[in-house]
Design a protein around this motif. Structure first.
Motif, mmCIF file in Angstrom:
data_model
loop_
_atom_site.group_PDB
_atom_site.id
_atom_site.type_symbol
_atom_site.label_atom_id
_atom_site.label_comp_id
_atom_site.label_asym_id
_atom_site.label_seq_id
_atom_site.Cartn_x
_atom_site.Cartn_y
_atom_site.Cartn_z
ATOM 1 N N ASP A 87 -7.119 1.252 9.097
ATOM 2 C CA ASP A 87 -5.728 1.010 8.732
ATOM 3 C C ASP A 87 -5.645 0.509 7.290
ATOM 4 O OD1 ASP A 87 -4.779 1.758 11.293
ATOM 5 O OD2 ASP A 87 -5.299 -0.231 12.077
ATOM 6 N N ALA A 88 -4.474 0.064 6.872
ATOM 7 C CA ALA A 88 -4.316 -0.284 5.459
ATOM 8 C C ALA A 88 -3.224 -1.319 5.255
ATOM 9 C CB ALA A 88 -4.010 0.971 4.631
ATOM 10 N N VAL A 89 -3.224 -1.879 4.051
ATOM 11 C CA VAL A 89 -2.243 -2.861 3.604
ATOM 12 C C VAL A 89 -1.394 -2.218 2.513
ATOM 13 C CG1 VAL A 89 -1.940 -5.100 2.459
ATOM 14 C CG2 VAL A 89 -3.757 -4.790 4.162
ATOM 15 N N VAL A 90 -0.095 -2.476 2.540
ATOM 16 C CA VAL A 90 0.819 -2.002 1.498
ATOM 17 C C VAL A 90 1.387 -3.214 0.770
ATOM 18 C CG1 VAL A 90 2.969 -0.782 0.999
ATOM 19 C CG2 VAL A 90 1.416 0.100 2.759
ATOM 20 N N ALA A 91 1.248 -3.237 -0.546
ATOM 21 C CA ALA A 91 1.814 -4.302 -1.372
ATOM 22 C C ALA A 91 3.142 -3.817 -1.940
ATOM 23 C CB ALA A 91 0.857 -4.676 -2.489
ATOM 24 N N LEU A 92 4.239 -4.375 -1.450
ATOM 25 C CA LEU A 92 5.587 -3.998 -1.891
ATOM 26 C C LEU A 92 6.193 -5.182 -2.636
ATOM 27 C CD1 LEU A 92 8.118 -2.092 -1.824
ATOM 28 C CD2 LEU A 92 8.715 -3.207 0.346
ATOM 29 N N GLY A 93 6.066 -5.174 -3.961
ATOM 30 C CA GLY A 93 6.592 -6.294 -4.728
ATOM 31 C C GLY A 93 6.046 -6.322 -6.137
ATOM 32 N N GLY A 94 6.107 -7.493 -6.743
ATOM 33 C CA GLY A 94 5.633 -7.660 -8.102
ATOM 34 C C GLY A 94 4.169 -8.050 -8.154
ATOM 35 N N GLY A 95 3.776 -8.644 -9.268
ATOM 36 C CA GLY A 95 2.374 -8.952 -9.486
ATOM 37 C C GLY A 95 1.802 -9.953 -8.505
ATOM 38 N N VAL A 96 2.590 -10.942 -8.108
ATOM 39 C CA VAL A 96 2.115 -11.937 -7.144
ATOM 40 C C VAL A 96 1.781 -11.272 -5.821
ATOM 41 C CG1 VAL A 96 2.804 -13.929 -5.740
ATOM 42 C CG2 VAL A 96 3.259 -13.919 -8.203
ATOM 43 N N VAL A 97 2.696 -10.446 -5.328
ATOM 44 C CA VAL A 97 2.476 -9.748 -4.061
ATOM 45 C C VAL A 97 1.279 -8.807 -4.160
ATOM 46 C CG1 VAL A 97 3.447 -7.961 -2.533
ATOM 47 C CG2 VAL A 97 4.818 -9.946 -3.172
ATOM 48 N N GLY A 98 1.182 -8.066 -5.253
ATOM 49 C CA GLY A 98 0.069 -7.132 -5.417
ATOM 50 C C GLY A 98 -1.272 -7.836 -5.438
ATOM 51 N N ASP A 99 -1.354 -8.957 -6.178
ATOM 52 C CA ASP A 99 -2.608 -9.707 -6.251
ATOM 53 C C ASP A 99 -2.984 -10.293 -4.897
ATOM 54 O OD1 ASP A 99 -2.913 -9.160 -8.904
ATOM 55 O OD2 ASP A 99 -2.596 -11.209 -9.619
ATOM 56 N N LEU A 100 -2.018 -10.901 -4.221
ATOM 57 C CA LEU A 100 -2.273 -11.543 -2.934
ATOM 58 C C LEU A 100 -2.618 -10.524 -1.859
ATOM 59 C CD1 LEU A 100 -2.187 -14.081 -1.090
ATOM 60 C CD2 LEU A 100 0.279 -13.658 -0.824
ATOM 61 N N ALA A 101 -1.797 -9.475 -1.742
ATOM 62 C CA ALA A 101 -2.039 -8.452 -0.723
ATOM 63 C C ALA A 101 -3.339 -7.711 -0.978
ATOM 64 C CB ALA A 101 -0.872 -7.465 -0.687
ATOM 65 N N GLY A 102 -3.614 -7.453 -2.264
ATOM 66 C CA GLY A 102 -4.852 -6.763 -2.604
ATOM 67 C C GLY A 102 -6.082 -7.579 -2.261
ATOM 68 N N PHE A 103 -6.028 -8.890 -2.507
ATOM 69 C CA PHE A 103 -7.166 -9.761 -2.171
ATOM 70 C C PHE A 103 -7.325 -9.865 -0.657
ATOM 71 C CE2 PHE A 103 -9.261 -14.165 -2.775
ATOM 72 C CZ PHE A 103 -10.514 -13.584 -2.793
ATOM 73 N N ALA A 104 -6.199 -9.921 0.059
ATOM 74 C CA ALA A 104 -6.274 -9.933 1.521
ATOM 75 C C ALA A 104 -6.918 -8.643 2.034
ATOM 76 C CB ALA A 104 -4.879 -10.106 2.115
ATOM 77 N N ALA A 105 -6.528 -7.509 1.460
ATOM 78 C CA ALA A 105 -7.101 -6.220 1.868
ATOM 79 C C ALA A 105 -8.589 -6.154 1.539
ATOM 80 C CB ALA A 105 -6.362 -5.077 1.186
ATOM 81 N N ALA A 106 -8.981 -6.715 0.409
ATOM 82 C CA ALA A 106 -10.380 -6.668 -0.015
ATOM 83 C C ALA A 106 -11.284 -7.486 0.886
ATOM 84 C CB ALA A 106 -10.495 -7.166 -1.451
ATOM 85 N N THR A 107 -10.715 -8.467 1.574
ATOM 86 C CA THR A 107 -11.536 -9.424 2.316
ATOM 87 C C THR A 107 -11.385 -9.334 3.830
ATOM 88 O OG1 THR A 107 -9.775 -11.028 1.804
ATOM 89 C CG2 THR A 107 -11.769 -11.118 0.470
ATOM 90 N N ILE A 108 -10.260 -8.854 4.340
ATOM 91 C CA ILE A 108 -10.095 -8.755 5.790
ATOM 92 C C ILE A 108 -10.998 -7.646 6.335
ATOM 93 C CG2 ILE A 108 -8.166 -7.086 5.778
ATOM 94 C CD1 ILE A 108 -8.433 -10.177 8.045
ATOM 95 N N LEU A 109 -11.694 -7.918 7.413
ATOM 96 C CA LEU A 109 -12.589 -6.930 8.031
ATOM 97 C C LEU A 109 -13.590 -6.367 7.021
ATOM 98 C CD1 LEU A 109 -9.940 -5.028 10.196
ATOM 99 C CD2 LEU A 109 -11.597 -6.725 10.988
ATOM 100 N N ARG A 110 -13.942 -7.190 6.049
ATOM 101 C CA ARG A 110 -14.857 -6.812 4.957
ATOM 102 C C ARG A 110 -14.289 -5.698 4.075
ATOM 103 N NH1 ARG A 110 -18.229 -7.277 9.489
ATOM 104 N NH2 ARG A 110 -19.469 -9.192 9.473
ATOM 105 N N GLY A 111 -12.984 -5.549 4.105
ATOM 106 C CA GLY A 111 -12.335 -4.603 3.191
ATOM 107 C C GLY A 111 -11.650 -3.446 3.881
ATOM 108 N N VAL A 112 -10.323 -3.367 3.713
ATOM 109 C CA VAL A 112 -9.557 -2.216 4.194
ATOM 110 C C VAL A 112 -8.798 -1.617 3.018
ATOM 111 C CG1 VAL A 112 -9.303 -3.206 6.508
ATOM 112 C CG2 VAL A 112 -7.485 -3.557 4.814
ATOM 113 N N ASP A 113 -8.336 -0.388 3.181
ATOM 114 C CA ASP A 113 -7.590 0.280 2.115
ATOM 115 C C ASP A 113 -6.270 -0.441 1.844
ATOM 116 O OD1 ASP A 113 -9.460 2.311 1.725
ATOM 117 O OD2 ASP A 113 -8.575 3.574 3.284
ATOM 118 N N PHE A 114 -5.788 -0.283 0.600
ATOM 119 C CA PHE A 114 -4.437 -0.764 0.332
ATOM 120 C C PHE A 114 -3.750 0.123 -0.691
ATOM 121 C CE2 PHE A 114 -5.863 -2.711 -3.557
ATOM 122 C CZ PHE A 114 -4.780 -3.275 -4.221
#
Length: 358
Positions: free
Chosen positions: A99-126
């Motif tokens: 599955d995957a993560v979608v970051a819908l927002g500005g830089g704060v959302v992109g950074d936070l969601a991207g880091f969550a995606a990079a680390t959850i389950l050792r990395g999922v797509d975003f």
């Protein structure tokens, strides 16, 4: 539709730019994520009422199950607490490694969601769906994702490239002027470091209206300049450092204001102006360049100077990720459109700041 491909070995992805693309997001994401069934959408409390329903409908039409989490708008959401909360919500949603993560927002959302995606389950797509000018021209591209620590900005993070960047210029129409100007700091930066003709074009028509009349070309130019740098230096160990023009000093302003007084764009704008003056003092930057940078920054309603103590500068220089030991790499302008990396001691930089920061 304008399309750019960030061509990284094994991690290539498209940046797609088109008005109205928000309503087609589902089909574009499905094309690159054919195996995904669930998408966890991270947004913020400002963007949620504006654009979430449209994106949700587009995603569901493409056959995705979705769940949204809206974090409080603002830099404070780039925190370990919010990151942990996202992890728990993702697991409760039943997110799997396909599955995957979608970051819908500005830089704060992109950074936070991207880091969550990079680390959850050792990395999922975003997937990045940036909704501010700053995120569209800069933070959504390149794969740098992070949260802030009490010690400083972006100190815990990763390099995790998105699978796709979906960029709809129409969302910029709802930005407040201050937020639009924030993004213009990064737009101006690209002209300073890599494209003198682009800088001159901004000088000729320095207004939000003029930028929006050519917004697809502006977005394409900025993303293309960043793409070229990222492809050569994905992990920020060499040439990619030029993208941080104004950021070393800008981070001092953000930290001094406790990430509340000055926005990232305002801080970077003042940081670029000071970096140009430092370059002139060192004999690297030609006469007249600092004045042109300051004039363009000011024309878009951004500050050219921000009060800052030597202690704040010292703290930012000490934590700067371009520093090693007692040395730091400062990004200076050899001319408009041509940035260079200038190695110097942190002590020398702090001494120069005493004269140039006034």
């Amino acid at each position: 539709m304008k399309t750019l491909t960030v061509d990284l070995p094994g991690r290539a992805y498209d940046i797609r730019i088109q008005r109205g693309l928000l309503d087609q997001a589902g089909a574009h994401i499905r094309a690159v994520l054919p195996r995904a069934s669930r998408l966890f959408v991270v947004t913020d409390t400002n963007v949620l009422p504006l654009y979430h329903a449209r994106v949700r409908d587009a995603l569901r039409e493409a056959g995705f199950q979705t769940q949204a989490c809206a974090v409080p708008a603002g830099e404070a959401s780039k925190s370990a607490g919010q990151l942990s909360d996202l992890w728990e919500r993702m697991m409760a949603f039943g997110l799997t490694r396909t599955d995957a993560v979608v970051a819908l927002g500005g830089g704060v959302v992109g950074d936070l969601a991207g880091f969550a995606a990079a680390t959850i389950l050792r990395g999922v797509d975003f997937v990045q769906v940036p909704t501010t000018l700053l995120a569209q021209v800069d933070s959504s591209v390149g794969g740098k994702v992070a949260i802030d620590l009490p010690a400083g900005k972006n100190l815990a993070g990763a390099f995790w490239q998105p699978r796709l960047v979906v960029m709809d210029p129409e969302v910029l129409d709802t930005l407040e002027d201050k937020t639009f100007s924030d993004g213009m700091a990064e737009v101006i930066k690209y002209g300073c470091i890599r494209d003198a003709a682009f800088f001159r074009a901004l000088e000729k028509t320095p207004s939000r209206r003029a930028v929006m009349e050519n917004i697809e070309s502006v977005l394409y130019t900025c993303c293309d300049l960043k793409r070229a740098v990222v492809e050569k230096d994905e992990r920020d160990t060499g040439e990619r450092m030029v993208l941080n023009f104004g950021h070393t000093l800008g981070h001092a302003y953000e930290k001094a204001g406790h990430y509340e007084t000055w926005t990232h764009g305002q801080a970077v704008a003042a940081g670029m102006c000071l970096a140009a003056r430092l370059g002139a003092a060192l004999g690297v930057t030609p006469a007249g360049v600092p004045e042109r940078v300051e004039a363009l920054v000011s024309a878009f309603g951004l500050p050219t100077r921000i009060p800052c103590t030597q202690a704040d500068y010292a703290a930012a220089v000490g934590l700067d990720k371009k520093g090693t030991g007692e040395q730091i790499t400062l990004v200076l302008l050899e001319d408009l459109g041509r940035a260079v990396l200038h190695r110097m001691s942190k002590r020398e930089l702090l001494g120069l700041l005493e004269g140039c920061a006034e």
